[in-house]
Design a protein around this motif. Structure first.
Motif, PDB file in Angstrom:
ATOM      1  N   UNK A  20      -7.708   0.859   7.497  1.00 27.35           N
ATOM      2  CA  UNK A  20      -8.834   0.562   8.382  1.00 27.35           C
ATOM      3  C   UNK A  20      -9.840  -0.373   7.700  1.00 27.35           C
ATOM      4  N   UNK A  21     -10.055  -0.167   6.396  1.00 30.39           N
ATOM      5  CA  UNK A  21     -10.916  -1.080   5.639  1.00 30.39           C
ATOM      6  C   UNK A  21     -10.350  -2.494   5.685  1.00 30.39           C
ATOM      7  N   UNK A  22      -9.038  -2.594   5.474  1.00 36.81           N
ATOM      8  CA  UNK A  22      -8.399  -3.908   5.539  1.00 36.81           C
ATOM      9  C   UNK A  22      -8.582  -4.555   6.897  1.00 36.81           C
ATOM     10  N   UNK A  23      -8.403  -3.775   7.954  1.00 37.81           N
ATOM     11  CA  UNK A  23      -8.553  -4.315   9.311  1.00 37.81           C
ATOM     12  C   UNK A  23      -9.970  -4.822   9.538  1.00 37.81           C
ATOM     13  N   UNK A  24     -10.964  -4.069   9.045  1.00 38.54           N
ATOM     14  CA  UNK A  24     -12.358  -4.488   9.220  1.00 38.54           C
ATOM     15  C   UNK A  24     -12.649  -5.773   8.444  1.00 38.54           C
ATOM     16  N   UNK A  35      -6.400  -7.034  -0.142  1.00 39.86           N
ATOM     17  CA  UNK A  35      -6.540  -6.040  -1.203  1.00 39.86           C
ATOM     18  C   UNK A  35      -6.432  -4.621  -0.636  1.00 39.86           C
ATOM     19  N   UNK A  36      -7.144  -4.367   0.471  1.00 37.99           N
ATOM     20  CA  UNK A  36      -7.126  -3.010   1.032  1.00 37.99           C
ATOM     21  C   UNK A  36      -5.826  -2.704   1.767  1.00 37.99           C
ATOM     22  N   UNK A  37      -5.226  -3.698   2.383  1.00 35.18           N
ATOM     23  CA  UNK A  37      -3.924  -3.464   3.020  1.00 35.18           C
ATOM     24  C   UNK A  37      -2.867  -3.160   1.961  1.00 35.18           C
ATOM     25  N   UNK A  38      -2.940  -3.847   0.824  1.00 41.00           N
ATOM     26  CA  UNK A  38      -2.015  -3.566  -0.282  1.00 41.00           C
ATOM     27  C   UNK A  38      -2.257  -2.170  -0.853  1.00 41.00           C
ATOM     28  N   UNK A  40      -3.446   0.396   0.810  1.00 37.63           N
ATOM     29  CA  UNK A  40      -2.893   1.336   1.799  1.00 37.63           C
ATOM     30  C   UNK A  40      -1.387   1.472   1.620  1.00 37.63           C
ATOM     31  N   UNK A  41      -0.715   0.346   1.406  1.00 43.34           N
ATOM     32  CA  UNK A  41       0.739   0.352   1.214  1.00 43.34           C
ATOM     33  C   UNK A  41       1.106   1.120  -0.047  1.00 43.34           C
ATOM     34  N   UNK A  42       0.381   0.862  -1.126  1.00 41.07           N
ATOM     35  CA  UNK A  42       0.670   1.518  -2.412  1.00 41.07           C
ATOM     36  C   UNK A  42       0.509   3.033  -2.294  1.00 41.07           C
ATOM     37  N   UNK A  43      -0.587   3.486  -1.682  1.00 46.27           N
ATOM     38  CA  UNK A  43      -0.829   4.921  -1.530  1.00 46.27           C
ATOM     39  C   UNK A  43       0.240   5.539  -0.628  1.00 46.27           C
ATOM     40  N   UNK A  44       0.565   4.868   0.463  1.00 43.63           N
ATOM     41  CA  UNK A  44       1.537   5.420   1.414  1.00 43.63           C
ATOM     42  C   UNK A  44       2.926   5.546   0.795  1.00 43.63           C
ATOM     43  N   UNK A  63       0.479  -7.533   5.161  1.00 45.77           N
ATOM     44  CA  UNK A  63       0.705  -8.973   5.014  1.00 45.77           C
ATOM     45  C   UNK A  63       1.626  -9.292   3.841  1.00 45.77           C
ATOM     46  N   UNK A  64       1.707  -8.375   2.869  1.00 44.02           N
ATOM     47  CA  UNK A  64       2.536  -8.599   1.685  1.00 44.02           C
ATOM     48  C   UNK A  64       4.020  -8.465   2.000  1.00 44.02           C
ATOM     49  N   UNK A  65       4.364  -7.483   2.835  1.00 47.40           N
ATOM     50  CA  UNK A  65       5.784  -7.255   3.155  1.00 47.40           C
ATOM     51  C   UNK A  65       6.364  -8.375   4.012  1.00 47.40           C
TER      52      UNK A  65
END
Length: 218
Positions: A20-24, A35-38, A40-44, A63-65
């Motif tokens: 959600x931070x990444x989306x904002x 940074x935040x989308x990555x 989220x991916x790492x934690x998930x 966006x990384x995948x």
């Protein structure tokens, strides 16, 4: 952003809060978005606490995948639950990006059937319909949006754009006047739309007056 940052400070493994931070941040800082989308991916990927649905949603927006992996995640998410609202919205967005308009419209229709209060599926459904020349179908979506979306001014603005696209300039100007009267905060959008309509009608002095008004207000 402030509230989501508090959430991850309390729980550093709150994967969807990072998403959600990444989306904002997508709207204001693309480096922070990534940074935040990555994160989220790492934690998930490492946390057993993240449900499979959330893992797939995060992969679908990463966006990384890349787009191919995004689509794989969405395909699996919708296989598990074909009616998933967020899954259909994300799938619709992806199909819209790659110009598979019929598939995009199908996904957005599910969100609309579920009476989504988010304006995005209605707007994007209209974009998919317009791309296929289906203006009447598009108009129907905005009628649903007026029933379901709390931000009525935003819906009225999009109706104005649709009328403009259809070349119904008289109706567009009437809708424009109604929007500015009911939602004065949209005056700049209204002025911009009026300028476009005047240009399409070769009314250059009137268009210039609206554009100068916008420039003067910065």
């Amino acid at each position: 952003i402030e509230m989501y940052k508090k959430a991850v400070a309390i729980d550093p493994d709150f994967a969807m809060a990072y998403r959600a931070l990444g989306s904002a941040y997508h709207y204001i800082d693309l480096s922070e978005y990534k940074q935040y989308m990555d994160k989220a991916l790492e934690v998930s990927q490492r946390s057993d606490r993240v449900p499979i649905r959330e893992k797939l949603i995060i992969r679908a927006g990463s966006p990384t995948l890349g787009r191919e992996e995004n689509l794989k995640a969405l395909t699996e998410l919708l296989r598990l639950d074909p009616e998933d609202g967020m899954g259909n919205l994300l799938a619709g967005n992806l199909y819209l990006d790659i110009e598979e308009f019929a598939k995009a419209a199908e996904c957005y229709e599910i969100c609309i059937r579920q009476k989504s209060q988010n304006i995005a599926p209605y707007n994007n459904f209209v974009a998919a319909c317009v791309a296929q020349g289906e203006y009447e179908r598009a108009q129907g979506a905005f009628e649903k949006a007026l029933e379901n979306v709390p931000a009525k001014g935003g819906v009225q603005k999009e109706i104005n754009y649709l009328l403009e696209l259809r070349g119904e300039y008289g109706k567009a100007l009437a809708q424009n006047e109604k929007l500015e009267r009911l939602s004065p905060e949209y005056w700049a959008d209204c002025a911009d739309m009026r300028a476009s309509i005047h240009l399409f009608r070769n009314q250059f002095a009137a268009a210039e007056a609206e554009i100068r008004r916008l420039i003067e207000d910065k």
